[in-house]
Design a protein around this motif. Sequence first.
Motif, PDB file in Angstrom:
ATOM      1  N   THR A  88      -1.474  10.172  12.662  1.00 46.87           N
ATOM      2  CA  THR A  88      -2.837  10.648  12.406  1.00 46.87           C
ATOM      3  C   THR A  88      -2.910  12.160  12.591  1.00 46.87           C
ATOM      4  OG1 THR A  88      -3.759   8.534  13.153  1.00 46.87           O
ATOM      5  CG2 THR A  88      -5.256  10.415  13.080  1.00 46.87           C
ATOM      6  N   CYS A 114     -10.070   9.026   7.364  1.00 45.60           N
ATOM      7  CA  CYS A 114      -9.677   9.000   5.960  1.00 45.60           C
ATOM      8  C   CYS A 114      -8.280   8.391   5.909  1.00 45.60           C
ATOM      9  CB  CYS A 114      -9.665  10.413   5.378  1.00 45.60           C
ATOM     10  SG  CYS A 114      -8.970  10.535   3.715  1.00 45.60           S
ATOM     11  N   GLU A 116      -4.766   7.720   4.159  1.00 43.42           N
ATOM     12  CA  GLU A 116      -3.907   8.407   3.207  1.00 43.42           C
ATOM     13  C   GLU A 116      -2.945   7.415   2.557  1.00 43.42           C
ATOM     14  OE1 GLU A 116      -2.044  12.719   3.554  1.00 43.42           O
ATOM     15  OE2 GLU A 116      -1.002  11.272   4.821  1.00 43.42           O
ATOM     16  N   GLY A 117      -2.923   7.406   1.223  1.00 42.24           N
ATOM     17  CA  GLY A 117      -2.023   6.505   0.509  1.00 42.24           C
ATOM     18  C   GLY A 117      -2.428   6.396  -0.946  1.00 42.24           C
ATOM     19  N   THR A 118      -1.750   5.497  -1.662  1.00 41.41           N
ATOM     20  CA  THR A 118      -1.980   5.374  -3.103  1.00 41.41           C
ATOM     21  C   THR A 118      -2.825   4.164  -3.485  1.00 41.41           C
ATOM     22  OG1 THR A 118       0.104   4.155  -3.348  1.00 41.41           O
ATOM     23  CG2 THR A 118       0.187   6.554  -3.614  1.00 41.41           C
ATOM     24  N   VAL A 187      -7.117  12.202   9.373  1.00 42.96           N
ATOM     25  CA  VAL A 187      -6.386  11.608   8.249  1.00 42.96           C
ATOM     26  C   VAL A 187      -5.262  10.766   8.834  1.00 42.96           C
ATOM     27  CG1 VAL A 187      -5.031  12.028   6.172  1.00 42.96           C
ATOM     28  CG2 VAL A 187      -6.918  13.577   6.777  1.00 42.96           C
ATOM     29  N   THR A 188      -5.280   9.484   8.537  1.00 41.52           N
ATOM     30  CA  THR A 188      -4.268   8.590   9.090  1.00 41.52           C
ATOM     31  C   THR A 188      -3.569   7.828   7.975  1.00 41.52           C
ATOM     32  OG1 THR A 188      -3.874   6.978  10.868  1.00 41.52           O
ATOM     33  CG2 THR A 188      -5.717   6.545   9.406  1.00 41.52           C
ATOM     34  N   SER A 189      -2.367   7.412   8.249  1.00 39.41           N
ATOM     35  CA  SER A 189      -1.557   6.735   7.242  1.00 39.41           C
ATOM     36  C   SER A 189      -2.142   5.376   6.878  1.00 39.41           C
ATOM     37  CB  SER A 189      -0.132   6.562   7.768  1.00 39.41           C
ATOM     38  OG  SER A 189       0.625   5.743   6.905  1.00 39.41           O
TER      39      SER A 189
END
Length: 229
Positions: A88, A114, A116-118, A187-189
């Motif tokens: 994070t 938020c 983060e990724g696709t 922002v975290t994974s």
Amino acid sequence: MPAPTLSLIMPVLDEASTIAATLDFLQPLIQRGVEVIVVDGGSHDDTAALAAPLCTRVVDAPRGRARQMNRGAAAAGGDVLLFLHADTRLPEDADRLIDAALAGRQCWGRFDVCLEGTTRLLPVIAIAMNLRSRLTGIATGDQALFMTREAFDAAGGFPDQPLMEDIEMSRRLKRLSPPACLRQKVVTSGRRWEQQGARRTIHLMWRLRWRYWRGASPESLAREYRHVR
């Protein structure tokens, strides 16, 4: 009166591939006087060695996020404690935002998140997490919990349980004050949702939380969580 000092506590386990980049991002905070404590839960890789030159200190602890965070808090010297996951990233001015949030009557809080990724569902999941947290006053570890030292001590620290320690800690802290719900985002994974499938993970987490609310033991929930993963 001097400004309160901030200690950032990061529990880690086998994070050698990412820990240097994670701690590099925190260097401006360290330069402004923030204490950064990395708590290693028995990594089998070079996590501790890579972290040592980039943080204030590395502390060893028995494996388990709650135990690691409590050990870090015991070693910390700050008036305010911030608990951050290794995947994070904080806003650049997180220290100032936390100082402002705790300047009034509130003694703890968290950031919006938020993911983060696709995966297309990740923004929707993040919105739902932030809204749920704002409505219930319950925060998750992904949202970077922060609190005064006094609040941490009054809550008895994180409960020594293998899952839902952040939920239980939020319940305890709510007895002291409502949370400061900051709209600035960490922002975290989103890897947990992407690896297991977003819909499947949402269903799993809601089921586990429902069972926890109904009184299921954290140990049984942790076994189910590990089995599904």
